[in-house]
Design an enzyme around this catalytic site. Structure first.
Site, mmCIF file in Angstrom:
data_model
loop_
_atom_site.group_PDB
_atom_site.id
_atom_site.type_symbol
_atom_site.label_atom_id
_atom_site.label_comp_id
_atom_site.label_asym_id
_atom_site.label_seq_id
_atom_site.Cartn_x
_atom_site.Cartn_y
_atom_site.Cartn_z
ATOM 1 N N ASN A 1 -10.091 34.312 31.579
ATOM 2 C CA ASN A 1 -9.215 34.899 32.594
ATOM 3 C C ASN A 1 -10.062 35.862 33.423
ATOM 4 O OD1 ASN A 1 -6.958 33.564 31.488
ATOM 5 N ND2 ASN A 1 -6.644 35.195 29.996
ATOM 6 N N GLY B 1 -4.605 37.023 34.461
ATOM 7 C CA GLY B 1 -4.265 37.319 33.068
ATOM 8 C C GLY B 1 -5.292 38.143 32.316
ATOM 9 N N GLN B 2 -6.340 38.619 33.024
ATOM 10 C CA GLN B 2 -7.361 39.414 32.324
ATOM 11 C C GLN B 2 -6.833 40.823 32.064
ATOM 12 O OE1 GLN B 2 -11.170 39.786 34.325
ATOM 13 N NE2 GLN B 2 -12.149 40.634 32.495
ATOM 14 N N SER B 3 -6.854 41.245 30.801
ATOM 15 C CA SER B 3 -6.400 42.601 30.457
ATOM 16 C C SER B 3 -7.534 43.475 29.934
ATOM 17 C CB SER B 3 -5.263 42.538 29.432
ATOM 18 O OG SER B 3 -5.698 41.924 28.238
ATOM 19 N N HIS C 1 -15.050 37.690 28.539
ATOM 20 C CA HIS C 1 -14.755 37.048 27.253
ATOM 21 C C HIS C 1 -14.147 35.678 27.486
ATOM 22 C CE1 HIS C 1 -11.216 39.414 28.446
ATOM 23 N NE2 HIS C 1 -10.472 38.494 27.848
HETATM 24 P P1 5GP Z 1 -7.403 38.846 28.328
HETATM 25 O O1 5GP Z 1 -5.944 39.108 28.485
HETATM 26 O O2 5GP Z 1 -8.229 39.983 28.919
HETATM 27 O O3 5GP Z 1 -7.866 37.513 28.814
HETATM 28 O O4 5GP Z 1 -7.673 38.827 26.781
HETATM 29 C C1 5GP Z 1 -7.873 39.958 26.022
HETATM 30 C C2 5GP Z 1 -7.607 39.561 24.592
HETATM 31 O O5 5GP Z 1 -8.148 40.558 23.740
HETATM 32 C C3 5GP Z 1 -6.109 39.454 24.250
HETATM 33 O O6 5GP Z 1 -5.855 38.147 23.759
HETATM 34 C C4 5GP Z 1 -5.907 40.518 23.189
HETATM 35 O O7 5GP Z 1 -5.024 40.119 22.182
HETATM 36 C C5 5GP Z 1 -7.302 40.753 22.648
HETATM 37 N N1 5GP Z 1 -7.555 42.095 22.199
HETATM 38 C C6 5GP Z 1 -7.280 43.244 22.874
HETATM 39 N N2 5GP Z 1 -7.679 44.310 22.160
HETATM 40 C C7 5GP Z 1 -8.215 43.818 21.012
HETATM 41 C C8 5GP Z 1 -8.803 44.442 19.873
HETATM 42 O O8 5GP Z 1 -8.918 45.664 19.748
HETATM 43 N N3 5GP Z 1 -9.254 43.618 18.882
HETATM 44 C C9 5GP Z 1 -9.154 42.262 18.967
HETATM 45 N N4 5GP Z 1 -9.622 41.543 17.942
HETATM 46 N N5 5GP Z 1 -8.613 41.641 20.038
HETATM 47 C C10 5GP Z 1 -8.151 42.417 21.048
#
Ligand code: 5GP
Ligand code: ZN
Length: 113
Positions: free
Chosen positions: A86, A92-94, A99
């Protein structure tokens, strides 16, 4: 980078369930899994998102993708998995550290939401 959760995981300052690690990348189980297998694959170097990767990082990007292939095989999901990056909030990037999500173990829909 300070205050980056994935930099802290890469540096073992925050715990995560690692499934793969090298000098330059790490892979660990997602905290909030969206599929029976949900692995996050990151470079240890802080790159905010794919659109900020530099040309000199092409070998690293290749190794991240190859790591996905190796992890999928190790976890027994090589025949059916999805690899997602994302890029940007609307996509959808949080977490602002590049990653890839490796998702498997259920039927995947297309198009993604
Ligand atoms: P994004 O929404 O940026 O594409 O994905 C971020 C991902 O990181 C999400 O699926 C979320 O569940 C995961 N995530 C966020 N914080 C942590 C954390 O502290 N540990 C782990 N293992 N995953 C995390
Ligand atoms: Zn970071």
């Amino acid at each position: 980078m300070q205050d980056c959760i994935f930099c802290k995981i890469a540096g073992h300052e925050i715990n995560a369930r690692f499934v793969h690690e090298t000098d330059e990348l790490a892979a660990f189980q997602d905290l909030n899994p969206q599929a029976p297998t949900h692995i996050i694959i990151i470079p240890k170097k802080h790159i905010a998102r794919l659109s900020e990767a530099a040309e000199e990082e092409i070998p690293l990007l290749g190794r991240l993708q190859y790591a996905a292939r190796e992890i999928a095989e190790k976890l027994g999901v090589a025949d059916n998995f999805r690899l997602v990056a994302n890029n940007g909030r609307k996509a959808g990037q949080s977490v602002d550290h590049l990653h890839y999500h490796l998702l498997a173990g259920r039927k995947m829909n297309w198009p993604p939401g």
